[in-house]
Design a protein around this motif. Sequence first.
Motif, mmCIF file in Angstrom:
data_model
loop_
_atom_site.group_PDB
_atom_site.id
_atom_site.type_symbol
_atom_site.label_atom_id
_atom_site.label_comp_id
_atom_site.label_asym_id
_atom_site.label_seq_id
_atom_site.Cartn_x
_atom_site.Cartn_y
_atom_site.Cartn_z
ATOM 1 N N ARG A 28 78.340 72.139 19.384
ATOM 2 C CA ARG A 28 79.672 72.093 18.774
ATOM 3 C C ARG A 28 79.570 71.691 17.312
ATOM 4 N NH1 ARG A 28 83.645 71.769 22.900
ATOM 5 N NH2 ARG A 28 82.975 73.407 24.313
ATOM 6 N N MET A 73 69.354 75.609 20.938
ATOM 7 C CA MET A 73 69.315 76.221 22.266
ATOM 8 C C MET A 73 67.917 76.194 22.837
ATOM 9 S SD MET A 73 71.919 79.306 21.482
ATOM 10 C CE MET A 73 70.996 80.458 22.433
ATOM 11 N N ASP B 75 80.447 76.229 29.653
ATOM 12 C CA ASP B 75 81.184 75.587 28.567
ATOM 13 C C ASP B 75 82.402 76.469 28.312
ATOM 14 O OD1 ASP B 75 82.119 74.760 26.085
ATOM 15 O OD2 ASP B 75 80.133 74.024 25.518
ATOM 16 N N LEU B 77 85.269 76.715 26.670
ATOM 17 C CA LEU B 77 85.796 77.187 25.380
ATOM 18 C C LEU B 77 84.880 78.268 24.791
ATOM 19 C CD1 LEU B 77 87.838 76.819 23.063
ATOM 20 C CD2 LEU B 77 86.212 75.223 22.064
ATOM 21 N N LEU B 78 83.585 77.972 24.749
ATOM 22 C CA LEU B 78 82.662 78.924 24.136
ATOM 23 C C LEU B 78 82.491 80.155 25.021
ATOM 24 C CD1 LEU B 78 79.977 76.517 22.707
ATOM 25 C CD2 LEU B 78 81.983 77.464 21.619
ATOM 26 N N TRP B 140 74.521 80.944 25.509
ATOM 27 C CA TRP B 140 74.323 79.512 25.682
ATOM 28 C C TRP B 140 75.337 78.923 26.658
ATOM 29 C CZ3 TRP B 140 77.184 75.069 24.599
ATOM 30 C CH2 TRP B 140 76.447 73.882 24.704
#
Lengths: 182, 422
Positions: A28, A73, B75, B77-78, B140
């Motif tokens: 984020r 990642m 996740d 939102l993503l 991701w």
Amino acid sequence: MALMAFGVLATLSVISALGVILHKSPVRSALLLVTNFVGLAGLYLLQNAQVLAVFQILVYAGAIMVLFLFVIMLLNLAGDTSPDPLAGQKWVAWLLGVALVGGIGWGMWSVAGLSLPVSPQGIRATAAEQQGIQQVQVIGFDLFTRYVYPFELTSVLLLVGVIGVMTLTRRIPQGGSANDRS
Amino acid sequence: MPFQVALIAALLKVALILGSTLVVVPMLVWLERKLIAAFQARIGPDRVGKFGLLQSFVDGIKLVCKEEVVPNGVDRLLYFAGPVVTMIPALTVGALIPFGPPVKIGGYTHDLVMSDLPVGALFVLAITSLGVYGIVLSGWSSNNKYSLLGGLRASAQMVSYELPMGLCVVAALMIASQDSPTGVFSMRFSEIVDAQSGTILNWTAFNYHFPLLGLLAMVVFYICGLAETNRAPFDLPEAETELIGGYHTEYGGLRWAMFFMGEYAAMLNVASVTATLFLGGWRPPYPSPLPAGSVLAGFEGAFWLVFKIGLVILLYMWIRATLPRLRYDQLMGFGWKILIPVGLLNIFLIAGILTFAFPEKAPSVLVPAITSASSRAPAPPSMPGGMGGIQQLQIPGGTGPTPTAPPVAPSPAPGAPGVGGR
């Protein structure tokens, strides 16, 4: 209109910049940094610096941050909760940050006083500057004439970095020097 | 032009560009399935509609109606942002491509391009470089190791292939600067297309001043385009035989369809940028006999642009049917060890031709734009730095690489911007 756009973009930049350092999740944080870059690019556009704005997106958002995300990642960093390896760095960072903001603020105050945000000459580039800064030709010409030494030195710096990485990560086979590798 | 007319024209252009992208994509899917089937001696889709033409639309309806399954541990939102982030850059590039000459309708001249930015070529590179975020984020956020691997591969691949792509754009711009009517290096797409007017020998790819060099730039650009759009043989991010579906493994229904649409729209973008930079854009391969500004000339331009885009896309499908997928190390080695050196060498050769074959033009590539800019807007002497180039240029002797060139006085180029040097 321009002032409104400036307000929106500046708020976006500041909030996303705060998010970068305050958010727990590394992914984020990286994405908020991208948002920050987009906001900055918008601010450059407001100053008619189209070339700068596009390079901001192309280089920082499009290449560097993608590599940041790649590393995050690859290491699969998810909300690091381990103890701080450098104890007390948070407070030192606060101190330095406040000092930096104070220094910049003092510098701006001593140059322009209160008149800075409202004077058109303070935030707007002159007509000639707007004319030139839009033109990629002018930027290119300056880079290769007036600023050629800083420009070339920067590329040498990058080259040194690349060679350093190659040297550090090169695998040396057992029982032979590095030059034996085909 | 009154505001209402401009607004309506702009809305029409937006509708045309977006609409044609969204309509052409299902047609491309159908064409690809038919072509691959023909390459493999199969029949391909032939059940729905004549020649199976409606197959893609039926598939689209099916995907929209499907239940949306969201796996555990994503996740959120993503995960939801991923497909959207993929679509936005894919639909943006079309706004920059000129699809015809300016036409006169109802007494007003309209440029057949949505937005002709002065930094158009750079902007396209910037926007396409943002396309990777959709893939990386969805890979991701899916909480799946195959998705993550796909996302990782995509990020490394796209960053690597952006570099040679940029080098080829530089090569194209250099070639266009030699032939441009204003004699100025420009990143504006309309000026790049204007520089390629005339016959097929004026197109960047086949430019007779730069034999084979333009073509080489186009080929390298095209290969990088394949990698940027994750097309075979560079489809490692979604390699279905290794990674199930790569970054979109965990997506279904409408969201998966958005990835699919995004990929085809990106193909369309690369093809249209290839056509515009290297194949003359909307310029026909002959000097057009139609009167300038007529609506018919506009249609002629649009036809030729679509024709060239079609050819480039057919090549995409042909390559997919022909070549096997590369290994990851082959992919990286090819990009860094072959394409980048070739791109750099190409720039050197083109710069050599520009300097030695056109000595009278070599300085003019840079100088007229700057002098005309400075004569239009004279710089105040007390300016606090930053515009050193303009002031410096007015010093005689420091103007260009050729000593025979006359020193640039501040007086030339009084009229149109950048006509000096011709």
